[in-house]
Design a protein around this motif. Structure first.
Motif, PDB file in Angstrom:
ATOM      1  N   TYR A  37       0.843  -1.205   0.000  1.00 59.69           N
ATOM      2  CA  TYR A  37       0.000   0.000   0.000  1.00 59.69           C
ATOM      3  C   TYR A  37       0.879   1.256   0.000  1.00 59.69           C
ATOM      4  CZ  TYR A  37      -3.288   3.553   1.442  1.00 59.69           C
ATOM      5  OH  TYR A  37      -4.032   4.705   1.492  1.00 59.69           O
ATOM      6  N   ILE A  38       1.878   1.259   0.873  1.00 59.49           N
ATOM      7  CA  ILE A  38       2.730   2.454   1.001  1.00 59.49           C
ATOM      8  C   ILE A  38       3.577   2.645  -0.264  1.00 59.49           C
ATOM      9  CG2 ILE A  38       4.641   3.510   2.305  1.00 59.49           C
ATOM     10  CD1 ILE A  38       3.488   2.110   4.827  1.00 59.49           C
ATOM     11  N   ARG A  40       2.850   1.753  -3.316  1.00 55.44           N
ATOM     12  CA  ARG A  40       1.962   2.240  -4.379  1.00 55.44           C
ATOM     13  C   ARG A  40       1.686   3.724  -4.202  1.00 55.44           C
ATOM     14  NH1 ARG A  40      -3.082  -0.187  -3.321  1.00 55.44           N
ATOM     15  NH2 ARG A  40      -1.890  -2.107  -3.230  1.00 55.44           N
ATOM     16  N   LYS A  41       1.388   4.095  -2.961  1.00 58.31           N
ATOM     17  CA  LYS A  41       1.072   5.500  -2.650  1.00 58.31           C
ATOM     18  C   LYS A  41       2.242   6.417  -2.985  1.00 58.31           C
ATOM     19  CE  LYS A  41       0.151   8.190   1.508  1.00 58.31           C
ATOM     20  NZ  LYS A  41      -0.128   8.145   2.939  1.00 58.31           N
ATOM     21  N   ARG A  42       3.459   5.912  -2.801  1.00 58.76           N
ATOM     22  CA  ARG A  42       4.640   6.747  -2.998  1.00 58.76           C
ATOM     23  C   ARG A  42       5.291   6.553  -4.366  1.00 58.76           C
ATOM     24  NH1 ARG A  42       6.744   8.458   2.012  1.00 58.76           N
ATOM     25  NH2 ARG A  42       8.823   8.489   1.140  1.00 58.76           N
ATOM     26  N   GLU A  46       6.209  -1.620  -5.899  1.00 56.32           N
ATOM     27  CA  GLU A  46       5.273  -2.331  -5.020  1.00 56.32           C
ATOM     28  C   GLU A  46       5.641  -3.800  -4.825  1.00 56.32           C
ATOM     29  OE1 GLU A  46       1.103  -1.784  -6.028  1.00 56.32           O
ATOM     30  OE2 GLU A  46       0.584  -3.646  -5.008  1.00 56.32           O
ATOM     31  N   GLU A 170      -0.536   9.551  10.084  1.00 55.61           N
ATOM     32  CA  GLU A 170      -0.406   9.110   8.688  1.00 55.61           C
ATOM     33  C   GLU A 170       0.067   7.654   8.626  1.00 55.61           C
ATOM     34  OE1 GLU A 170       2.041  11.574   6.142  1.00 55.61           O
ATOM     35  OE2 GLU A 170       1.850  10.144   4.489  1.00 55.61           O
ATOM     36  N   ASP A 174      -1.996   4.616   6.972  1.00 51.62           N
ATOM     37  CA  ASP A 174      -1.446   3.760   5.906  1.00 51.62           C
ATOM     38  C   ASP A 174      -1.503   2.285   6.316  1.00 51.62           C
ATOM     39  OD1 ASP A 174      -0.841   5.979   4.410  1.00 51.62           O
ATOM     40  OD2 ASP A 174       1.317   5.939   4.802  1.00 51.62           O
ATOM     41  N   LYS A 177      -5.110   0.995   6.208  1.00 54.79           N
ATOM     42  CA  LYS A 177      -5.592   0.845   4.822  1.00 54.79           C
ATOM     43  C   LYS A 177      -4.917  -0.327   4.120  1.00 54.79           C
ATOM     44  CE  LYS A 177      -7.443   5.406   3.995  1.00 54.79           C
ATOM     45  NZ  LYS A 177      -6.905   6.757   4.158  1.00 54.79           N
TER      46      LYS A 177
END
Ligand SMILES: [Fe+2]
Ligand SMILES: [Fe+2]
Length: 193
Positions: A37-38, A40-42, A46, A170, A174, A177
């Motif tokens: 998840y992290i 992908r977000k950044r 992944e 945060e 993360d 989620k």
């Protein structure tokens, strides 16, 4: 010949070979999901982040006294790149090894490893027993309650957040989620209300 890029299937097979217990497997899936998840977000890799999350505790069931050391040996035997090995080991910095988290990947792994445990316990006290219902404030509320999830060392999470220079809220968000994406695999789908 270039360095081998480990595939998730191989990581999963190693995990299952070395970890027969359900709870360590679920912990591995949880950490993998959060790392994915992290990443992908950044806009990071992944697959790499997830695979390292998946195998970070590879040796813990069979060699708890040599935690991290054995993981390094096993992965080297399988020809894994040093980058992956170093990253996996760094989650045990100051606990079972002296590999300092340096990259963002390593710092996040260090920071979220314990935090996943806190999110699990927070989910389990909800009537639904579902991670889908967990909110940041429920986790924050239990931060100073030492008897709640007593095995989770909050100071490690705080140290990790400090290294990353991100707020705890945060990081918790993360982590929740990421774990929600793997709710089924980690046994925390529950019966959401
Ligand atoms: Fe560990
Ligand atoms: Fe872990």
């Amino acid at each position: 010949m270039g360095e081998k890029i480990p595939a998730r299937q191989e990581a999963l097979e190693l995990l299952h070979q070395y970890n027969e217990g359900d709870s360590l497997r679920k912990h591995a899936y949880a950490v993998e999901a959060v790392m994915r998840y992290i990443a992908r977000k950044r806009g990071e890799d992944e697959e790499k982040w997830g695979i390292i999350g998946l195998i970070h505790d590879l040796d813990y069931e069979k060699y708890p006294e040599q935690h991290c050391v054995k993981t390094g040996e096993i992965l080297r035997e399988h020809g894994w790149p040093e980058e992956y090995i170093r990253a996996a080991l760094s989650h045990g910095w100051g606990i079972c090894c002296d590999v300092t988290p340096r990259t963002d990947l390593e710092k996040f792994l260090y920071a979220i490893d314990e935090l996943t445990g806190l999110v699990v316990t927070t989910a389990l006290i909800r009537p639904s027993k579902s991670v889908l219902d967990v909110q940041v404030k429920s986790v924050k509320n239990k931060w100073k309650d030492k008897r709640f999830a007593a095995g989770v060392d909050r100071s490690i999470i705080e140290k990790g957040a400090g290294m990353l220079q991100i707020g705890l809220e945060e990081l918790i968000d993360d982590t929740i989620k990421g774990m929600q994406e793997a709710a089924e695999a980690i046994g925390l789908k529950g019966n959401p209300t």
